[in-house]
Motif scaffolding. Sequence first.
Motif, mmCIF file in Angstrom:
data_model
loop_
_atom_site.group_PDB
_atom_site.id
_atom_site.type_symbol
_atom_site.label_atom_id
_atom_site.label_comp_id
_atom_site.label_asym_id
_atom_site.label_seq_id
_atom_site.Cartn_x
_atom_site.Cartn_y
_atom_site.Cartn_z
ATOM 1 N N THR A 17 0.829 -1.204 0.000
ATOM 2 C CA THR A 17 0.000 0.000 0.000
ATOM 3 C C THR A 17 0.866 1.258 0.000
ATOM 4 O OG1 THR A 17 -1.824 -1.091 1.158
ATOM 5 C CG2 THR A 17 -1.741 1.317 1.271
ATOM 6 N N LYS A 23 2.530 1.658 -3.418
ATOM 7 C CA LYS A 23 1.601 2.114 -4.447
ATOM 8 C C LYS A 23 1.280 3.600 -4.262
ATOM 9 C CE LYS A 23 0.101 0.613 -7.405
ATOM 10 N NZ LYS A 23 0.483 0.796 -8.838
ATOM 11 N N ILE A 80 2.249 6.797 -6.910
ATOM 12 C CA ILE A 80 1.315 7.808 -7.403
ATOM 13 C C ILE A 80 1.807 9.209 -7.033
ATOM 14 C CG2 ILE A 80 -1.034 8.720 -7.250
ATOM 15 C CD1 ILE A 80 -1.992 5.862 -6.693
ATOM 16 N N GLU A 97 -6.183 5.571 -13.753
ATOM 17 C CA GLU A 97 -5.919 4.447 -12.847
ATOM 18 C C GLU A 97 -5.613 4.951 -11.437
ATOM 19 O OE1 GLU A 97 -2.824 0.667 -12.279
ATOM 20 O OE2 GLU A 97 -2.833 1.830 -14.160
ATOM 21 N N ALA A 98 -4.819 6.031 -11.354
ATOM 22 C CA ALA A 98 -4.493 6.618 -10.050
ATOM 23 C C ALA A 98 -5.742 7.184 -9.389
ATOM 24 C CB ALA A 98 -3.445 7.713 -10.223
ATOM 25 N N GLN A 115 -8.809 6.131 -9.743
ATOM 26 C CA GLN A 115 -9.614 5.007 -9.266
ATOM 27 C C GLN A 115 -9.050 4.429 -7.968
ATOM 28 O OE1 GLN A 115 -9.468 2.573 -12.786
ATOM 29 N NE2 GLN A 115 -11.364 3.429 -13.641
ATOM 30 N N GLN A 116 -7.724 4.314 -7.896
ATOM 31 C CA GLN A 116 -7.101 3.787 -6.680
ATOM 32 C C GLN A 116 -7.294 4.748 -5.510
ATOM 33 O OE1 GLN A 116 -3.161 3.225 -8.294
ATOM 34 N NE2 GLN A 116 -3.468 1.002 -8.486
ATOM 35 N N TYR A 117 -7.181 6.032 -5.787
ATOM 36 C CA TYR A 117 -7.354 7.063 -4.758
ATOM 37 C C TYR A 117 -8.770 7.036 -4.190
ATOM 38 C CZ TYR A 117 -7.410 11.780 -2.687
ATOM 39 O OH TYR A 117 -7.524 12.854 -1.834
ATOM 40 N N ALA A 127 -10.984 4.450 -4.426
ATOM 41 C CA ALA A 127 -11.445 3.135 -3.965
ATOM 42 C C ALA A 127 -10.755 2.652 -2.695
ATOM 43 C CB ALA A 127 -11.250 2.104 -5.079
ATOM 44 N N ASP A 128 -9.540 3.147 -2.441
ATOM 45 C CA ASP A 128 -8.747 2.627 -1.333
ATOM 46 C C ASP A 128 -8.525 3.725 -0.291
ATOM 47 O OD1 ASP A 128 -6.562 1.738 0.320
ATOM 48 O OD2 ASP A 128 -6.128 0.220 -1.202
ATOM 49 N N ILE A 130 -4.726 4.234 0.654
ATOM 50 C CA ILE A 130 -3.953 4.956 -0.358
ATOM 51 C C ILE A 130 -4.332 6.434 -0.349
ATOM 52 C CG2 ILE A 130 -3.700 5.281 -2.857
ATOM 53 C CD1 ILE A 130 -3.634 2.279 -3.190
ATOM 54 N N ARG A 131 -5.625 6.707 -0.235
ATOM 55 C CA ARG A 131 -6.077 8.101 -0.196
ATOM 56 C C ARG A 131 -5.501 8.819 1.024
ATOM 57 N NH1 ARG A 131 -10.858 7.138 -0.874
ATOM 58 N NH2 ARG A 131 -11.712 7.158 1.245
#
Length: 246
Positions: free
Chosen positions: A7, A10, A14, A27-28, A30-32, A34-35, A38-39
Motif C-alpha cells: 500500500t 503504491k 502515485i 488508474e491513479a 480510481q485507486q485514490y 477506492a482505497d 492509499i487516499r
Amino acid sequence: MNYSEQTVLKAFQIYTKLARDGVAGKEAVQQYRADDEIRGLLDAFGREVDCVIVGTSEQMFLIPETKLSPFHVSNEWIKRNYLRSGATNGDIYLLYFATIILFGSFYDTYQSQEPTRQFMRLEEWVRFIHERIDQLKTHRIEELKQFEKEFSYNWSLIIEKWDDMDDIKETAKKQAGNTISRFSFMDTVKRFLVDQELIQEIGNDEIILTEKAKTIVQRYFMEVEYNKGIFEFIYGFERNEENAVN
C-alpha cells in the motif's frame, strides 16, 4: 495506522508521478477513490509539501496550497521564464489580474459553478480586461489604496501597466524601449497558462479551459476563504446594478 508495504509503495508511486508531472491518470484516480489507505497516505504526502490533491473522473492533480510549498511557482520564476527583461511586480500583478478575468469570463463573473462558454478569442479576453480596468478607474485613488491593503493587490499599478501598453496588435509605440502591445503581453500570459496546463489553444486565436483549470476554479476560486473577496470587488458593481434593477 499500520500500512502494508504494498500500500505504501503504491501510494508513493502515485505521489512520485504527481510530484514529477503535477498530474496522474485515470488508474491513479480510481485507486485514490477506492482505497481509503492509499487516499490517506496521498493526502498526508500532499500536506507535508503544503499541497492538496484534487481530481476529476479522469485525472488528479497536486496543487500548491501555500507559498511555502516547494511546488509553488514564484514571482521571480515567472519573471525569469516568461516576462521581458526588466519586468517588475506590476507585470506580475497584471498577469494574475488577466488570469482572474479569463476564468471569470468563462464562469460568468464567477456566478456559475460550471463554465458558461466553451471557448474564448484572444481579442475578447483583451476587451474583458479593458472593461475591468475601466471599472477600477471609477474608484478614487484613496479608495484604491485602501483596497490594496485589503486585498494585497496593487490596483493602481495594474491600471498603470495596462495604460502604458499600446492596444495595437502588430505595432507598439516605443517609449524608452519599454512599451509593448497589450496583445503581446496577453500572448505571454497565454503561453504561461498553456505551459501550466490551465488553458489549451484550439486555433484561430481561440482558447479553452482544461479540466485542471475547471477543477482549480471550482475548488478554490469559488471559495471566499481563498479568493478573499477579490471577485466581489472586481465584479461587485454588476451585482449592485442587478439589485438596483430588482
